[in-house]
Scaffold this active site. Sequence first.
Site, PDB file in Angstrom:
ATOM      1  CG  HIS A  79      20.117  51.076  23.801  1.00 31.22           C
ATOM      2  ND1 HIS A  79      19.254  50.467  24.683  1.00 31.22           N
ATOM      3  CD2 HIS A  79      21.373  50.750  24.211  1.00 31.22           C
ATOM      4  CE1 HIS A  79      19.949  49.797  25.588  1.00 31.22           C
ATOM      5  NE2 HIS A  79      21.238  49.954  25.321  1.00 31.22           N
ATOM      6  CB  SER A 131      18.237  62.886  19.482  1.00 29.00           C
ATOM      7  OG  SER A 131      17.619  64.064  19.002  1.00 29.00           O
ATOM      8  CE1 TYR A 144      13.405  61.971  22.148  1.00 24.62           C
ATOM      9  CE2 TYR A 144      14.746  63.738  21.236  1.00 24.62           C
ATOM     10  CZ  TYR A 144      14.321  62.426  21.217  1.00 24.62           C
ATOM     11  OH  TYR A 144      14.816  61.560  20.269  1.00 24.62           O
TER      12      TYR A 144
END
Length: 234
Positions: A79, A131, A144
């Site tokens: 992903h 992240s 996010y």
Amino acid sequence: MATHLITGAGSGIGSEVARLLHERGDTLVLLARSHERAAELQEQYAGARALVADLAEPLALEQSLAAGGLPERLDSLVHAAGVVDLNPVADLPAEQLRDQLDVNLVSPVVLTRFCLPALRAAGGLVLFVNSGAGQTAHPGWAAYASSKFGLRAVADALRGEEAGNGVRVTTVYPGRTATPMQEKVHAQEGRSYDPSLWIDPFVVADTVLHVLDLPAGATLPEVTIRPFSLRPGS
């Protein structure tokens, strides 16, 4: 020869992962948001298959994947796709929040669920390119970071659920990486962009390949990569 399904292969980290795997002769199945994009990816990676499915439409994703057909065995599901738009909570439109949750969180869950039989058959690996925002949320990053914190939870739950089926799960947490997404982030932050200050996407991709190539008896649940000279928000 291993078979990998990769999202986000058209840009940034996903593109580097696809390039490295393609160069060594592995079989690639690439997710594309449109038929035009699928044609571009198949031209870029000769011999690869491209499945048309839009991560921005998670409710239609499984139907699109079923129409495209998956291999019976998958050695990995990577992903690497993602979207980002920065805004403080006070100015955050619901649509902008929903868009990031759909692409970064909901669709990866739907895609993973759909791929599990093929991953179980191969004793495969699910790898989430997360992240630094999936570990720490900074001002302006609520939407996010929420999607990435959620993705971390999915990975943690999935790791325990699928261990008995021989499926490993790894989350890679890159800090700021020199990608088109990072350039967009800098523009939204009102800062000049110097890619030399940030991680080369090849470094992240090379780390991903290291995880993919671990022997069956070993696993890396999490890997964190940071720029050597840390800056606020990196």
